[in-house]
Design a protein around this motif. Structure first.
Motif, PDB file in Angstrom:
ATOM      1  N   PRO A 103     -49.061  -8.498 -30.972  1.00 37.89           N
ATOM      2  CA  PRO A 103     -49.026  -7.503 -32.052  1.00 37.89           C
ATOM      3  C   PRO A 103     -48.800  -6.080 -31.524  1.00 37.89           C
ATOM      4  O   PRO A 103     -48.095  -5.286 -32.147  1.00 37.89           O
ATOM      5  N   LEU A 104     -49.367  -5.782 -30.372  1.00 36.27           N
ATOM      6  CA  LEU A 104     -49.186  -4.454 -29.790  1.00 36.27           C
ATOM      7  C   LEU A 104     -47.736  -4.248 -29.364  1.00 36.27           C
ATOM      8  O   LEU A 104     -47.138  -3.203 -29.637  1.00 36.27           O
ATOM      9  N   LEU A 106     -45.086  -5.772 -30.555  1.00 34.64           N
ATOM     10  CA  LEU A 106     -44.273  -5.672 -31.767  1.00 34.64           C
ATOM     11  C   LEU A 106     -44.383  -4.286 -32.388  1.00 34.64           C
ATOM     12  O   LEU A 106     -43.380  -3.699 -32.817  1.00 34.64           O
ATOM     13  N   HIS A 107     -45.586  -3.767 -32.419  1.00 33.04           N
ATOM     14  CA  HIS A 107     -45.791  -2.419 -32.965  1.00 33.04           C
ATOM     15  C   HIS A 107     -45.016  -1.380 -32.151  1.00 33.04           C
ATOM     16  O   HIS A 107     -44.325  -0.526 -32.709  1.00 33.04           O
ATOM     17  N   LEU A 108     -45.126  -1.466 -30.837  1.00 34.58           N
ATOM     18  CA  LEU A 108     -44.427  -0.504 -29.974  1.00 34.58           C
ATOM     19  C   LEU A 108     -42.918  -0.637 -30.120  1.00 34.58           C
ATOM     20  O   LEU A 108     -42.197   0.367 -30.165  1.00 34.58           O
ATOM     21  N   ASP A 110     -41.272  -1.468 -32.667  1.00 37.56           N
ATOM     22  CA  ASP A 110     -40.838  -0.955 -33.970  1.00 37.56           C
ATOM     23  C   ASP A 110     -40.863   0.571 -34.068  1.00 37.56           C
ATOM     24  O   ASP A 110     -40.400   1.120 -35.063  1.00 37.56           O
ATOM     25  N   GLN A 111     -41.389   1.235 -33.064  1.00 34.74           N
ATOM     26  CA  GLN A 111     -41.477   2.699 -33.111  1.00 34.74           C
ATOM     27  C   GLN A 111     -40.089   3.308 -32.961  1.00 34.74           C
ATOM     28  O   GLN A 111     -39.395   3.064 -31.977  1.00 34.74           O
TER      29      GLN A 111
END
Length: 136
Positions: A103-104, A106-108, A110-111
Motif C-alpha cells: 500500500p505504501l 502504491l501510494h508513493l 501515485d504521487q
C-alpha cells in the motif's frame, strides 16, 4: 510484499508538532529554544513557551540532549534523523499497513509530484524487494 524489521527501538513516538520541531533541530544542529522558535515561525505561528515545552518533551523522549549554559538551554539532536525516520516508518508499516509495503509503494507511485529521480529510486526498491522475495 511484507517487510521484516529488526528489534524495536525504545524511543518514544513524536507528535506531528514534535516532528516539525525535531526537523528544525536536525537542520540547525545545536540551537536554543529561541532559535528553534524563530525558525518555526515560517511554518506555523505558536508561542515561544509552547516551543520550549515541546522541546523539553522531545528531550524527555530521548531525541534531544540538553546542555545548560547559564540561563540558556542548548538542544542538540541525540538521535540521527535516519534512525528516527526508520523507527517511525517501521512502526507505521507494522501498525497501519499490517507489515505490508504494497500500500505504501502504491501510494508513493501515485504521487504526481515525484521527481524522475524519486520515481527511479522507488522502481529500484520495488525491483530489489521482488528479487529478495523470489530468493526466499
Amino acid at each position: 510484499m511484507k517487510i521484516e524489521h529488526g528489534p524495536k527501538t525504545s524511543v518514544k513516538k513524536l507528535s506531528r508538532s514534535e516532528w516539525k520541531l525535531m526537523n528544525i533541530c536536525w537542520q540547525l544542529g545545536k540551537a536554543t529554544a529561541r532559535q528553534v522558535y524563530e525558525q518555526s515561525l515560517a511554518e506555523q505561528q505558536r508561542g515561544y513557551q509552547t516551543v520550549k515545552t515541546l522541546l523539553d518533551r522531545i528531550a524527555a523522549k530521548g531525541y534531544l540532549q540538553t546542555e545548560k549554559l547559564g540561563p540558556l538551554v542548548i538542544y542538540t539532536p541525540a538521535i540521527g534523523r535516519r534512525t528516527a525516520l526508520s523507527a517511525a516508518v517501521g512502526d507505521f508499516v507494522d501498525t497501519v499497513l499490517g507489515r505490508s509495503l504494497a500500500p505504501l509503494c502504491l501510494h508513493l507511485a501515485d504521487q504526481e509530484d515525484l521527481s524522475d529521480a524519486e520515481r527511479a529510486t522507488l522502481e529500484t526498491l520495488v525491483e530489489r524487494f521482488s528479487i529478495e522475495s523470489d530468493d526466499q
